[in-house]
Design a protein around this motif. Sequence first.
Motif, mmCIF file in Angstrom:
data_model
loop_
_atom_site.group_PDB
_atom_site.id
_atom_site.type_symbol
_atom_site.label_atom_id
_atom_site.label_comp_id
_atom_site.label_asym_id
_atom_site.label_seq_id
_atom_site.Cartn_x
_atom_site.Cartn_y
_atom_site.Cartn_z
ATOM 1 N N SER A 1 43.393 42.933 41.711
ATOM 2 C CA SER A 1 43.419 44.335 41.299
ATOM 3 C C SER A 1 44.786 44.983 41.477
ATOM 4 N N THR B 1 38.161 47.975 42.498
ATOM 5 C CA THR B 1 37.479 47.576 41.265
ATOM 6 C C THR B 1 37.517 48.697 40.225
ATOM 7 N N GLY C 1 39.402 48.869 36.377
ATOM 8 C CA GLY C 1 38.716 49.229 35.139
ATOM 9 C C GLY C 1 39.257 50.519 34.535
ATOM 10 N N TRP D 1 40.106 43.977 32.110
ATOM 11 C CA TRP D 1 38.644 43.975 32.149
ATOM 12 C C TRP D 1 38.118 42.715 32.836
ATOM 13 N N VAL D 2 38.739 41.573 32.576
ATOM 14 C CA VAL D 2 38.325 40.340 33.262
ATOM 15 C C VAL D 2 38.576 40.462 34.764
ATOM 16 N N SER D 3 39.734 41.018 35.133
ATOM 17 C CA SER D 3 40.041 41.203 36.553
ATOM 18 C C SER D 3 39.040 42.137 37.217
ATOM 19 N N ALA D 4 38.675 43.217 36.526
ATOM 20 C CA ALA D 4 37.691 44.159 37.079
ATOM 21 C C ALA D 4 36.343 43.485 37.291
ATOM 22 N N ALA D 5 35.948 42.622 36.347
ATOM 23 C CA ALA D 5 34.671 41.905 36.484
ATOM 24 C C ALA D 5 34.709 40.944 37.679
ATOM 25 N N ILE D 6 35.825 40.253 37.847
ATOM 26 C CA ILE D 6 35.965 39.345 38.995
ATOM 27 C C ILE D 6 35.925 40.134 40.297
ATOM 28 N N ALA E 1 34.483 43.011 40.824
ATOM 29 C CA ALA E 1 33.128 43.513 41.046
ATOM 30 C C ALA E 1 32.232 42.423 41.631
ATOM 31 N N ALA E 2 32.305 41.225 41.063
ATOM 32 C CA ALA E 2 31.473 40.121 41.552
ATOM 33 C C ALA E 2 31.834 39.758 42.995
#
Length: 515
Positions: free
Chosen positions: A267, A330, A334, A472-477, A479-480
């Motif tokens: 992030s 996160t 985003g 967006w991919v980084s934000a998803a990672i 978040a998970a």
Amino acid sequence: MTPAAILLALLILPTSVTGSGVALPHIGRDTDASLAALQWVVHGYNLTFASFMLACGSLADRFGRRRMFGAGAVLFTVSSLASALASDVLVLDVMRALAGVGAAALLTSSSSILAAAFQGAARTRAFAAIGIVTGAGLALGAMAAGTLTDAFGWRSFFALHAALMLLVLLAVPLIDESRGASSARVDWAGTATFVGALFLLMLGTVEGPHWGWGSTEVLGLLAGSAVLMGAFVMVERRVRHPMLDLKLLRNARFMALCLIPVVVTFSFVVLLPLLPNYLVVANGSSSRAAGTTMLVMTLPILVTPLLVGRLMAWGLTTRGVFGLSLVCLTAGTGWLAVVLRPDVGLSALAGPLVTLGVGLGLNFGLVDGAVLTVVAPSATGTAAGFLNTLRLGSEAVVIAAVGSALVNLARGRMGEGLSRFPAYGDGADELANRVNAGDLTGPLTSVPSESRPEFSDFVAQGLTDAWQTVLWVSAAICAALSVAIYAMLGGSEPDKGQGTEPASAPTAAADAVPR
């Protein structure tokens, strides 16, 4: 005197990471070095810093934290002085690599020394101070390096490091010694295989974008890393006193705390070297203006750690502080994906950048203190080493991977419409590489003057599309990982065993981590 010396050391180390890159143009002009040799001034330091972290932490537990701290200070001082005096870039590369080993010894031993020196609320304040000074070095290192190199030349940057670290050395005799299982034999086989595995992995990742991810050299490095890591696991299962007690990896709370820096990497850290190049190309910013914009993200790190004590006084647990930090990191990633566009202004960028800075500031220092409360006192050096190995190793790997992804995505976006500019003959590959490095001036010279505004808009939009996908991919990672970390922090007490039982002395951080 002891805390002041340790905090001074921890202020110096991040400035060496962020400031060395600023000095590269000056070094290149002075030494007439090739680009590949010049890049290893930065890569050499970063690779050894990360690769030797766990080994130095384990050796500190064996031989003493003060002894390891002093050895690291000596090595860092000597190599920094030699860097300032170097006339050949290859000598400079070697000295920077040795400085990275010294930095690893300093960082892993310093947190263990402070953990042993303070208890309760005092320990919480000490690690908050670590967060502040490390954040200051991270935030101001590039600016300080630029000022020094412009005024006095690049050698002054490394000479100042040597002079400041000499002050740290003078305080080493005043530090109380502490150690873990000092009578245990050193696990040289485990140390060698782990350092080798991590070094090959990071080397392959760093060189992947340049040599090609499918090249024989990169595949060979990655395969070698896998083989050595397998050998490391086998060694650690067989030796009586392993460098890394694998039981630590079954400690859910320990692993959760060690994963927090990985979220920070995806992030926050990944933006430090890459986002300024975007601002130069897509916004037409100068390098100085782009650097000033990045201060909006880094300056909150200097003040946010002060809020942690207040939040905990209001009843928020350490788990709650970490949860809030992860939400900020996160959400900030985003949010940046939403607002990023060509010619975006500082008013639009300020929200997500400040959110990211606050997110890092909330866990900076706190995570280093908390991770030492969920392991045995005899294993604090190893725990600090493992934490910082994940921190620095993830930074090197993720930055290289994201940089490569940006080039590939931008190449795909630009390749679709580049035929509209037949005067530009270098192709989408070359264009993507140059603009991701912050160079739009060169490609513009190949285009007729009347087409340049349209060409600039075309490049800026293609680069923005690539950045939004990556964010967006980084934000998803993030978040998970955040969900997993928060759940693991609420896990049950780990099994008792070597290196896994919590420290017996109660501390504010220990009490706050859920059990």
